[in-house]
Enzyme design. Sequence first.
Site, PDB file in Angstrom:
ATOM      1  N   HIS A  21      -1.550  34.961  18.231  1.00  0.00           N
ATOM      2  CA  HIS A  21      -2.254  33.816  17.633  1.00  0.00           C
ATOM      3  C   HIS A  21      -1.486  32.721  16.939  1.00  0.00           C
ATOM      4  O   HIS A  21      -1.471  31.458  17.504  1.00  0.00           O
ATOM      5  CB  HIS A  21      -3.342  34.374  17.121  1.00  0.00           C
ATOM      6  CG  HIS A  21      -4.362  33.186  16.453  1.00  0.00           C
ATOM      7  ND1 HIS A  21      -5.805  32.986  16.983  1.00  0.00           N
ATOM      8  CD2 HIS A  21      -4.311  32.164  15.492  1.00  0.00           C
ATOM      9  CE1 HIS A  21      -6.069  31.866  16.373  1.00  0.00           C
ATOM     10  NE2 HIS A  21      -5.253  31.564  15.208  1.00  0.00           N
ATOM     11  N   GLU A  22      -0.753  33.063  16.123  1.00  0.00           N
ATOM     12  CA  GLU A  22       0.198  32.200  15.279  1.00  0.00           C
ATOM     13  C   GLU A  22       1.498  31.684  15.968  1.00  0.00           C
ATOM     14  O   GLU A  22       1.839  30.649  15.820  1.00  0.00           O
ATOM     15  CB  GLU A  22       0.437  32.932  14.006  1.00  0.00           C
ATOM     16  CG  GLU A  22      -0.834  33.079  12.825  1.00  0.00           C
ATOM     17  CD  GLU A  22      -1.661  32.172  12.555  1.00  0.00           C
ATOM     18  OE1 GLU A  22      -0.895  30.777  12.472  1.00  0.00           O
ATOM     19  OE2 GLU A  22      -2.860  32.021  12.598  1.00  0.00           O
ATOM     20  N   HIS A  25       0.432  29.009  18.164  1.00  0.00           N
ATOM     21  CA  HIS A  25       0.352  27.681  17.298  1.00  0.00           C
ATOM     22  C   HIS A  25       1.635  26.818  17.189  1.00  0.00           C
ATOM     23  O   HIS A  25       1.747  25.716  17.771  1.00  0.00           O
ATOM     24  CB  HIS A  25      -0.420  28.090  15.724  1.00  0.00           C
ATOM     25  CG  HIS A  25      -1.886  28.213  16.060  1.00  0.00           C
ATOM     26  ND1 HIS A  25      -2.834  27.416  16.575  1.00  0.00           N
ATOM     27  CD2 HIS A  25      -2.625  29.124  15.204  1.00  0.00           C
ATOM     28  CE1 HIS A  25      -4.177  27.847  16.387  1.00  0.00           C
ATOM     29  NE2 HIS A  25      -3.998  29.036  15.567  1.00  0.00           N
TER      30      HIS A  25
END
Length: 217
Positions: A21-22, A25
């Site tokens: 997820h990170e 980003h």
Amino acid sequence: MEGILDMVQTLIAVLVAITLHEFAHGYVSYKMGDPTPKQMGRLSLNPFKHLDFLGTICLMVVHFGWAKPVQVNPYYYKNRKKGMVLVALGGPVMNFIIALLSIFVMGIILKFTGGQVTVGLMGDIIVFVYGLMQTMAIINLSLGVFNLIPIPPLDGSKILGAILPEDKYFGYMKYERYGYFVLLVILSFNVLRTPLNMMISSMYEGVWFVVSLLLQL
């Protein structure tokens, strides 16, 4: 023993969900010309670069939580508003892709075993992997959906910035420091839990239906 295996499956699923997820980003921001995520060491698949202690505990216990936000600099983007939306969407989209792949693997396991698991080590491995994929799907759907809530520091608050006029958005973001407190209230008192669970369940069943058709289960 079963409880320990469940805990191991949940831990693996949480680490994968948060890390990718990170990473997503940071990668999206980096591809749009922002060197900040790389400089801050966030273009990494090392889970410990991305974990937020409280958010990880919440994700482990109630399957809703958050990670340590990736620092980005929107001034590197050609279009700042559009860039922030794409970066914000990167994390949840990654989670939804992982959930889709996990459910697909579950379908393949059922396809080739006919739902009949043999005894012994191979059977134990198949059961573990199936359970892991199921947990992976649920955790990733939960993280993706929860992060779309427009409360700082969740990704939804960044997406909100593309909808609101700039002055109103920055006025809203002045309350960002209260965001973690609001999230804890939501999780502690099960606020939004029912609609979120309904949404996640619908997404899970929808993907499973498509996978079942593709694999002719």
